[in-house]
Design a protein around this motif. Sequence first.
Motif, PDB file in Angstrom:
ATOM      1  N   GLY A   1      28.410  30.452  34.118  1.00  0.00           N
ATOM      2  CA  GLY A   1      28.401  32.052  34.064  1.00  0.00           C
ATOM      3  C   GLY A   1      29.835  32.561  33.840  1.00  0.00           C
ATOM      4  N   ASN A   2      30.206  33.763  34.634  1.00  0.00           N
ATOM      5  CA  ASN A   2      31.489  34.119  34.721  1.00  0.00           C
ATOM      6  C   ASN A   2      32.106  33.509  35.494  1.00  0.00           C
ATOM      7  N   VAL A   3      31.810  32.551  36.632  1.00  0.00           N
ATOM      8  CA  VAL A   3      32.697  31.826  37.721  1.00  0.00           C
ATOM      9  C   VAL A   3      33.271  30.633  37.346  1.00  0.00           C
ATOM     10  N   SER A   4      34.517  30.269  37.682  1.00  0.00           N
ATOM     11  CA  SER A   4      35.061  28.841  37.258  1.00  0.00           C
ATOM     12  C   SER A   4      35.103  28.354  38.659  1.00  0.00           C
TER      13      SER A   4
END
Length: 95
Positions: free
Chosen positions: A13-16
């Motif tokens: 998603g938007n998390v690395s």
Amino acid sequence: MSDFSKTNYTRTGNVSIPQPPDVVTILWQRNPLDIRAPRTIVEATVIGSARPCRRLLQTGDIYRTAVECLLDNGFEQVFSERLGVFGVSVFVREC
């Protein structure tokens, strides 16, 4: 043993999420009766991946050959200790 892609992060998603480094430890020995004999691997442990050097990390293999492969493939030697005719080395590669 898992082989991660060699990108620094896995996207969720938007998390690395950073990937852990690959770590190789080698216990080696030298023949005490012939100091000119090459060092050989007693045991090697791999956390992550040692690709493409995995085949060179078997008991009885020449230590120097394995080290050259690891260094040529992005590993850094972070620790080395000689213990008489034995020694321990640790190599790390950032993903």
